[in-house]
Write an enzyme that holds these catalytic residues in place. Structure first.
Site, PDB file in Angstrom:
ATOM      1  N   HIS A  22       0.832  -1.206   0.000  1.00  0.00           N
ATOM      2  CA  HIS A  22       0.000   0.000   0.000  1.00  0.00           C
ATOM      3  C   HIS A  22       0.867   1.257   0.000  1.00  0.00           C
ATOM      4  O   HIS A  22       0.672   2.163  -0.829  1.00  0.00           O
ATOM      5  CB  HIS A  22      -0.908  -0.007   1.236  1.00  0.00           C
ATOM      6  CG  HIS A  22      -1.745   1.221   1.389  1.00  0.00           C
ATOM      7  ND1 HIS A  22      -3.050   1.295   0.935  1.00  0.00           N
ATOM      8  CD2 HIS A  22      -1.479   2.437   1.935  1.00  0.00           C
ATOM      9  CE1 HIS A  22      -3.533   2.488   1.199  1.00  0.00           C
ATOM     10  NE2 HIS A  22      -2.598   3.212   1.817  1.00  0.00           N
ATOM     11  N   GLU A  23       1.819   1.319   0.912  1.00  0.00           N
ATOM     12  CA  GLU A  23       2.668   2.512   1.008  1.00  0.00           C
ATOM     13  C   GLU A  23       3.579   2.653  -0.206  1.00  0.00           C
ATOM     14  O   GLU A  23       3.911   3.768  -0.609  1.00  0.00           O
ATOM     15  CB  GLU A  23       3.496   2.463   2.298  1.00  0.00           C
ATOM     16  CG  GLU A  23       2.670   2.456   3.571  1.00  0.00           C
ATOM     17  CD  GLU A  23       1.720   3.636   3.682  1.00  0.00           C
ATOM     18  OE1 GLU A  23       1.990   4.694   3.071  1.00  0.00           O
ATOM     19  OE2 GLU A  23       0.687   3.512   4.367  1.00  0.00           O
TER      20      GLU A  23
END
Length: 447
Positions: A22-23
């Site tokens: 996600h990051e």
């Protein structure tokens, strides 16, 4: 590995993989939009590991694994020298900021599709949806007979027990009757309507148990005896039919398992009535408390019944990709439908699970094999994508809402409004986390 340690380990693996992905979405798009990334962190709090790259980006793994963040050069957090303004986040166009913020959930969606695709190619072992109903239960009264094979649930074709329960649990979130199409042991097909509207309002798991629907249990005939375990030491053999436990009649293997747990809780020494070659006898077996395959400890005697009919989902690369898209779409609509039902009061908030529930399911999925763990990762990644897109300040969806307002009004949302939104968002988020934690603890106490 004990169930507790297994749950903690697989939770860390799950969060580590999904948070990093996600990051990385935010990081990758920010770099391509010309924004300087100061820190890429998996986890919050005190750093456990840290490294500064040649470009000045600091990479770290922090002590609290419940999330992560990408810290970018941002004028809202301090003065930015004129020479660095070109790499500052708020100076970029609103469309670039939207792309950077949306990248995290989008990467979670990509991960979901890839994980489902890999799962379908690896194969997910399952069993056929051949069912029975507890006598007198709502499912039995509705017309479910022992040995019925589920063909469709609520209009959706099913070929495995997991597919069937996924659709059924979605129906149990609401209060509408759920139609199922079954094939009986005589080969005839018929429609049965499950009276979900008559079940007590609560979480889907509790309503499912009240419904009384389950896989048909094999007869109480021993298929395998584990060498060195209590049953083998007592002289039980494959082919023996178990008729009683401490004098209580046994109808099928599931009933035998339940009786062992109930009777051994009083005394582990059990009198098993068996039938061998047409002759009845009684053998004394001393059950032992143990854990199998990462499951919670329970009383075991060391025997297994006839295996259920296998129904493994496995496809080639092209079909697997098509099925992964379908599963992603189906999962997204189900999740959004559940959120809508909870907001409208049609579904109970008790259906929300938190980190404890996720850890338990992670451990269970990992113990069932790679296919099941990939399926679990895909579902959690999809949930993270949807959760982060909700228009709640502090989440990605809240920032996207600010930027959409900016597009409409032609200027950024005021700092005062954003600060107020942060407080509201944090309050909502902590309330949601508290409710999820409470539900997890309550489920543990009930079970």
């Amino acid at each position: 590995m004990s169930p507790f340690l297994g749950s903690v380990f697989w939770l860390l693996v799950t969060l580590g993989v999904l948070v990093t992905f996600h990051e990385f979405g935010h990081y990758w798009v920010a770099r391509r939009c010309g924004v300087r990334v100061l820190r890429f962190s998996v986890g919050f709090g005190r750093p456990l590991w840290r490294r500064v790259a040649k470009d000045g980006t600091e990479y770290q793994i922090a002590a609290i694994p419940l999330g992560g963040y990408v810290k970018m050069l941002d004028a809202r957090e301090g003065d930015v020298p004129e020479s660095e303004r070109a790499e500052e986040f708020t100076g970029k166009s609103v469309w670039k900021r939207i792309a950077i913020v949306a990248a995290g959930p989008v990467f979670n969606l990509v991960f979901t599709i890839v994980a489902f695709w890999a799962m379908y190619m690896v194969g997910r072992p399952d069993v056929a949806p051949i069912i029975a109903a507890t006598p007198g239960s709502p499912a039995a009264v509705a017309g479910i007979h022992p040995g019925d094979r589920l063909l469709a649930v609520d209009g959706t074709a099913v070929s495995t027990w997991s597919d069937a329960t996924d659709v059924l649990f979605n129906g149990l979130l609401g209060n509408e009757p759920v139609p199922v199409h079954v094939r009986g042991t005589d080969g005839s097909e018929r429609n049965v309507v499950l009276p979900v509207q008559n079940l007590a309002f609560g979480d889907a798991g509790k309503r499912f148990r009240e419904l009384g629907l389950d896989l048909e249990s094999p007869p109480a005939i021993i298929d395998q005896v584990v060498p060195g375990d209590p049953a083998a030491l007592a002289g039980l053999h494959p082919g023996d039919r178990i008729t009683t436990v401490n004098g209580q009649a046994v109808d099928d293997f599931s009933g035998f398992t339940k009786l062992v747990q109930a009777q051994a809780a009083t005394s582990p020494k059990l009198a098993l009535g068996i039938e061998r070659d047409g002759k009845a006898s009684t053998l004394d077996v001393t059950a032992r408390m143990a854990s199998e395959q990462g499951q919670p400890t329970r009383w075991l005697v060391g025997i297994a019944g006839k295996p259920l009919e296998v129904a493994t989902l496995r496809y080639g690369p092209v079909r697997a990709f098509t099925e992964s898209l379908h599963s992603t779409w189906s999962g997204a609509t189900s999740t959004l439908g559940m959120i809508g039902k909870m907001l409208s009061g049609q579904a109970s908030a008790k259906n929300i699970s938190g980190v404890i529930g996720i850890a338990q399911v992670a451990n269970s999925a990992a113990n069932q094999g790679l296919g099941w763990f990939l399926n679990f990762l895909a579902l959690v990644s999809l949930s993270l994508a949807i959760l982060n897109l909700l228009p709640i300040p502090v989440l990605d969806g809240g920032h996207l809402l600010y930027y959409l307002i900016e597009l409409v009004k032609g200027s950024p949302v005021s700092e005062r409004t954003m600060i107020a939104g942060q407080y509201v968002g944090l309050a909502l988020l902590f309330t949601l986390m508290g409710l999820a934690f409470f539900n997890d603890i309550q489920r543990m106490l009930v079970s």
